[in-house]
Design a protein around this motif. Structure first.
Motif, PDB file in Angstrom:
ATOM      1  N   SER A 183     -42.512 -28.885  60.677  1.00  0.00           N
ATOM      2  CA  SER A 183     -43.387 -27.861  61.250  1.00  0.00           C
ATOM      3  C   SER A 183     -44.023 -28.414  62.521  1.00  0.00           C
ATOM      4  CB  SER A 183     -44.478 -27.491  60.245  1.00  0.00           C
ATOM      5  OG  SER A 183     -45.377 -28.576  60.076  1.00  0.00           O
ATOM      6  N   ALA A 184     -44.699 -27.546  63.266  1.00  0.00           N
ATOM      7  CA  ALA A 184     -45.325 -27.980  64.516  1.00  0.00           C
ATOM      8  C   ALA A 184     -46.346 -29.084  64.277  1.00  0.00           C
ATOM      9  CB  ALA A 184     -45.987 -26.783  65.207  1.00  0.00           C
ATOM     10  N   ARG A 185     -47.181 -28.934  63.240  1.00  0.00           N
ATOM     11  CA  ARG A 185     -48.185 -29.951  62.939  1.00  0.00           C
ATOM     12  C   ARG A 185     -47.535 -31.240  62.457  1.00  0.00           C
ATOM     13  NH1 ARG A 185     -52.945 -30.962  64.743  1.00  0.00           N
ATOM     14  NH2 ARG A 185     -54.107 -29.199  63.862  1.00  0.00           N
ATOM     15  N   GLU A 186     -46.486 -31.101  61.646  1.00  0.00           N
ATOM     16  CA  GLU A 186     -45.786 -32.294  61.161  1.00  0.00           C
ATOM     17  C   GLU A 186     -45.144 -33.057  62.306  1.00  0.00           C
ATOM     18  OE1 GLU A 186     -44.679 -30.500  56.719  1.00  0.00           O
ATOM     19  OE2 GLU A 186     -43.196 -30.467  58.350  1.00  0.00           O
ATOM     20  N   LEU A 192     -47.108 -39.388  66.381  1.00  0.00           N
ATOM     21  CA  LEU A 192     -48.171 -40.394  66.357  1.00  0.00           C
ATOM     22  C   LEU A 192     -47.822 -41.537  65.405  1.00  0.00           C
ATOM     23  CD1 LEU A 192     -51.287 -38.034  66.411  1.00  0.00           C
ATOM     24  CD2 LEU A 192     -50.471 -39.521  68.265  1.00  0.00           C
ATOM     25  N   MET A 193     -47.147 -41.216  64.298  1.00  0.00           N
ATOM     26  CA  MET A 193     -46.738 -42.258  63.350  1.00  0.00           C
ATOM     27  C   MET A 193     -45.775 -43.235  64.009  1.00  0.00           C
ATOM     28  SD  MET A 193     -46.196 -40.037  59.862  1.00  0.00           S
ATOM     29  CE  MET A 193     -45.425 -41.386  58.948  1.00  0.00           C
ATOM     30  N   VAL A 194     -44.742 -42.719  64.676  1.00  0.00           N
ATOM     31  CA  VAL A 194     -43.745 -43.606  65.290  1.00  0.00           C
ATOM     32  C   VAL A 194     -44.304 -44.322  66.512  1.00  0.00           C
ATOM     33  CG1 VAL A 194     -41.801 -42.273  64.405  1.00  0.00           C
ATOM     34  CG2 VAL A 194     -42.722 -41.759  66.683  1.00  0.00           C
ATOM     35  N   ALA A 195     -45.457 -43.844  67.021  1.00  0.00           N
ATOM     36  CA  ALA A 195     -46.138 -44.535  68.109  1.00  0.00           C
ATOM     37  C   ALA A 195     -47.008 -45.668  67.581  1.00  0.00           C
ATOM     38  CB  ALA A 195     -46.987 -43.559  68.918  1.00  0.00           C
ATOM     39  N   GLY A 196     -47.098 -45.781  66.220  1.00  0.00           N
ATOM     40  CA  GLY A 196     -47.838 -46.873  65.605  1.00  0.00           C
ATOM     41  C   GLY A 196     -49.250 -46.547  65.193  1.00  0.00           C
ATOM     42  N   CYS A 197     -49.637 -45.270  65.221  1.00  0.00           N
ATOM     43  CA  CYS A 197     -50.999 -44.891  64.861  1.00  0.00           C
ATOM     44  C   CYS A 197     -51.204 -44.912  63.346  1.00  0.00           C
ATOM     45  CB  CYS A 197     -51.326 -43.496  65.389  1.00  0.00           C
ATOM     46  SG  CYS A 197     -51.355 -43.381  67.189  1.00  0.00           S
ATOM     47  N   SER A 198     -52.360 -45.338  62.910  1.00  0.00           N
ATOM     48  CA  SER A 198     -52.705 -45.328  61.494  1.00  0.00           C
ATOM     49  C   SER A 198     -53.096 -43.913  61.075  1.00  0.00           C
ATOM     50  CB  SER A 198     -53.874 -46.270  61.227  1.00  0.00           C
ATOM     51  OG  SER A 198     -55.048 -45.786  61.883  1.00  0.00           O
ATOM     52  N   SER A 199     -53.222 -43.691  59.770  1.00  0.00           N
ATOM     53  CA  SER A 199     -53.636 -42.376  59.280  1.00  0.00           C
ATOM     54  C   SER A 199     -55.017 -42.008  59.809  1.00  0.00           C
ATOM     55  CB  SER A 199     -53.650 -42.363  57.749  1.00  0.00           C
ATOM     56  OG  SER A 199     -52.345 -42.506  57.237  1.00  0.00           O
TER      57      SER A 199
END
Length: 240
Positions: A183-186, A192-199
């Motif tokens: 989805s758009a939000r996913e 952001l996940m693959v950029a290395g950002c934490s939750s």
């Protein structure tokens, strides 16, 4: 073996290439279970095909990919290319205690990964491809007669065409962009996940709760059929 080779070549460029390769070779040598794992020099392993889950041993294979693959004497420290018997690489673990390993003389290599099927004959075909070594492994109950030397040799003779098929498949197929499944939000969370950002960082960046981020992560993992951040990063690199 010829029919297995035909199935593999016919699946080049298709989504079912890994399944066709592993399952056709497994059938050709009369074994029951098959799996395919990519080992890289950076010590990361990636699951390419899981034929264990339908038999109830999926967790054992996941434990191998994520925790114990570094113990494989056929891959580390120096890969053994070609067709090999696991029984030729037995290790004496003595009284060692490992969270994900069961040390026992009942197994061909002297140990098995936790959750792995017990007392199996294991044959592996190892080929250099995709920036590492692809392990195609096959299993069946040891109560049967062992694979003959002639059959093992015939499997090893497929190393060159299997390697060529993997390389050709890699050129003609690329993983579908994550945006086609999410989805758009996913998609925002994925980037952001693959950029290395934490939750926590993702929650702050998107103005949503950490709990919502975790829900999105679960859906991303499920839709992209990955089991860890390492697999997600690997998928992202291949897609780029």
């Amino acid at each position: 073996m010829q029919s297995a080779l035909t199935d593999m070549i016919g699946a080049i460029g298709e989504d079912g290439f890994m399944a066709a390769t592993a399952e056709s070779l497994c059938t050709a040598i009369g074994f029951d279970l098959a799996a395919a794992v990519l080992h890289r020099a950076d010590a990361h392993a990636e699951l390419l095909f899981d034929g264990f889950a339908p038999a109830g041993f999926g967790q054992g294979l996941a434990n191998y990919v994520h925790h114990t693959h570094g113990m494989s004497p056929m891959v580390h420290p120096v890969p053994m290319l070609g067709a090999v018997r696991a029984s030729d690489f037995a290790i004496d673990g003595g009284t060692r205690s490992d969270t994900y390993l069961v040390w026992t003389s009942d197994e061909e290599m002297g140990f098995r990964t936790l959750g792995w099927p017990e007392r199996c004959e294991e044959i592996g075909l190892y080929v250099a491809a995709w920036g590492g070594v692809v392990e195609l492994s096959f299993y069946r109950e040891r109560a049967r007669a062992s694979l003959s030397s002639d059959e093992l040799r015939a499997l090893g003779e497929l190393s060159e065409p299997v390697t060529a098929a993997f390389e050709r498949h890699g050129r003609f197929s690329r993983p579908a962009p994550a945006h086609e499944h999410l989805s758009a939000r996913e998609c925002e969370v994925y980037e952001l996940m693959v950029a290395g950002c934490s939750s926590e960082a993702i929650a702050l960046r998107l103005g949503i709760s950490r709990h919502t981020v975790k829900d999105h992560r679960k859906q991303i993992f499920r839709k992209l059929r990955v089991g860890s951040l390492a697999e997600l990063f690997a998928r992202s690199r291949r897609a780029n």
